[in-house]
Design an enzyme around this catalytic site. Structure first.
Site, PDB file in Angstrom:
ATOM      1  N   GLN A 100       0.837  -1.208   0.000  1.00  0.00           N
ATOM      2  CA  GLN A 100       0.000   0.000   0.000  1.00  0.00           C
ATOM      3  C   GLN A 100       0.870   1.256   0.000  1.00  0.00           C
ATOM      4  OE1 GLN A 100      -2.219   1.645   3.334  1.00  0.00           O
ATOM      5  NE2 GLN A 100      -4.108   1.339   2.167  1.00  0.00           N
ATOM      6  N   TYR A 181      -5.992  10.986   4.157  1.00  0.00           N
ATOM      7  CA  TYR A 181      -4.589  11.220   3.838  1.00  0.00           C
ATOM      8  C   TYR A 181      -4.491  12.024   2.526  1.00  0.00           C
ATOM      9  CZ  TYR A 181      -3.998   8.114   7.752  1.00  0.00           C
ATOM     10  OH  TYR A 181      -4.067   7.569   9.014  1.00  0.00           O
TER      11      TYR A 181
HETATM   12  C1  PHB Z   1      -3.731   4.338  11.566  1.00  0.00           C
HETATM   13  O1  PHB Z   1      -2.543   4.226  11.792  1.00  0.00           O
HETATM   14  O2  PHB Z   1      -4.554   4.471  12.475  1.00  0.00           O
HETATM   15  C2  PHB Z   1      -4.211   4.286  10.189  1.00  0.00           C
HETATM   16  C3  PHB Z   1      -3.303   4.191   9.160  1.00  0.00           C
HETATM   17  C4  PHB Z   1      -3.741   4.129   7.864  1.00  0.00           C
HETATM   18  C5  PHB Z   1      -5.094   4.169   7.621  1.00  0.00           C
HETATM   19  C6  PHB Z   1      -6.004   4.248   8.631  1.00  0.00           C
HETATM   20  C7  PHB Z   1      -5.547   4.312   9.931  1.00  0.00           C
HETATM   21  O3  PHB Z   1      -5.542   4.128   6.381  1.00  0.00           O
END
Ligand code: PHB
Length: 370
Positions: A100, A181
């Site tokens: 990812q 993000y």
């Molecule tokens: C998290 O670290 O809480 C986290 C990371 C990536 C995501 C969602 C949550 O897509």
């Protein structure tokens, strides 16, 4: 009893999956400070190879893209070498794993950024909440809006990360366009207040995420690139005034590019699977390729949804943390280990690689009772 479809093989583009379960991307914050995966990562992913497909934990495409302490990256040679050990282990056991690609945008902190600079984002809109740094939780700060002239450099960072993922032996990449993000920040009008070609209309707000996707596809090919979205999730206070119209339009654009799959988080990420108020079927209708459903799946729901064709693939997150042999357990109806939230993020093998699998004797006993 005929074997349920969930447990039957599935051809995801060129990838032959042993079943239709997917291990969701799960941030565990156990890499080195330089974002290098360790031997415990090799063991952790190897243990979970019963999943038809593993999606790696979210992985930083650059230091600038980093928002949480001890998360791994895919931008240095050392990281590529370390990830290769993970992909080799998964492949030795007959599994498949995609990486990812992550850029957190504003969900970061100067302590995590190169030279202590401000995090970057579409616009200088400060997130709510706190960042997870090596020194503990610290309030988010106002990010710096990316200049239009800088955007090709960020696209190039995605391309480099994609090439690195391929070199590290991954079976594909997933473009993280969810959860507030960077790419999701461009999509939403609460976090994107730009007045150039990358802000304003839905068409403009989709421009940067689609440029990233196009570049990632050009760097590998469409059959090795999936996309993840979370239409209703508001993380860090990101907002959108018309989620349905935005995501219907976005999925239509994604569909034109024919990515490997569409990964949809239904409801609030990691939380309530309340699907009210958003029409997920409208997304499915707009996407011709494989549809991966995520959030709050248990055996019953996953079996039903795959059986009925509502989804092609079903993701499990927290259940995979505490049950390395989750798929076997679901298939024979064996009890599941509970997860311990205290060891989700950070630390060592405790709460990471020490959750027990069933013994051969237990497996035989539950299989017989099933
Ligand atoms: C998290 O670290 O809480 C986290 C990371 C990536 C995501 C969602 C949550 O897509």
């Amino acid at each position: 009893m005929a074997q349920k479809k969930l447990f039957q093989p599935y051809d995801l583009g060129p990838l032959h999956l042993s079943n239709r379960t997917v291990m969701a991307p799960l941030t565990r914050s156990r890499a080195t400070s330089d974002g290098v995966p360790k031997d415990i990562h090799v063991e952790y992913y190897r243990q979970r190879v019963g999943a038809g497909l593993i999606i790696s934990e979210a992985t930083n495409i650059t230091v600038e893209g980093r928002g949480y302490a001890w998360t791994p990256g895919i931008f240095s040679d050392e990281q590529v070498t370390a990830w290769k050990k993970v992909t080799d282990a998964v492949h030795e056991e007959g599994g498949k794993i995609v990486l990812q690609l992550w850029h957190v945008g504003r969900i970061s902190h100067p302590d995590l950024q190169p030279g202590g600079q401000a995090p970057v984002a579409p616009s200088a809109v400060k997130p709510e909440g706190k960042a997870f740094t090596e020194a503990g939780f610290k309030d988010h700060e106002t990010p710096r809006a990316l200049e239009e002239a800088e955007l090709p450099r960020v696209v190039a960072d995605y391309v480099k990360a994609t090439r690195n993922a391929r070199a590290a032996g991954f079976d594909g990449v997933e473009v993280h366009s969810a959860n507030g993000y960077l790419l999701d920040q461009f999509l939403r009008d609460g976090t994107n207040t730009r007045t150039d070609r990358y802000g304003g209309s839905i068409e403009n707000r989709m421009r940067f995420p689609l440029e990233v996707l196009d570049a990632v596809i050009a760097a590998w090919d469409k059959e090795h690139v999936g996309v993840r979205i979370s239409p209703v999730t508001v993380m860090g206070g990101s907002s959108e005034s018309d989620q349905q119209t935005l995501f219907n339009a976005y999925v239509e654009e994604l569909n034109k590019r024919k990515p490997l799959y569409l990964h949809v988080i239904e409801g609030q990420t990691g939380g309530d699977r309340d699907k009210d108020g958003f029409d997920y079927r409208a997304l499915r209708e707009r996407f011709d390729g494989p549809y991966m459903g995520n959030n709050g799946y248990d055996a019953k729901l996953a079996i039903e949804q795959v059986e009925s064709g509502e989804v092609d693939l079903a993701c499990f997150g927290k259940l995979f943390i505490s049950n390395p042999d989750l798929v076997t357990r679901l298939e024979i109806g064996a009890p599941l280990n509970d997860w311990n939230k205290d060891t989700f993020y950070g630390g060592d093998e405790k709460g990471y690689t020490d959750y027990p699998s069933l013994t051969a004797e237990e497996r035989a006993r539950y299989a017989q009772a099933a």
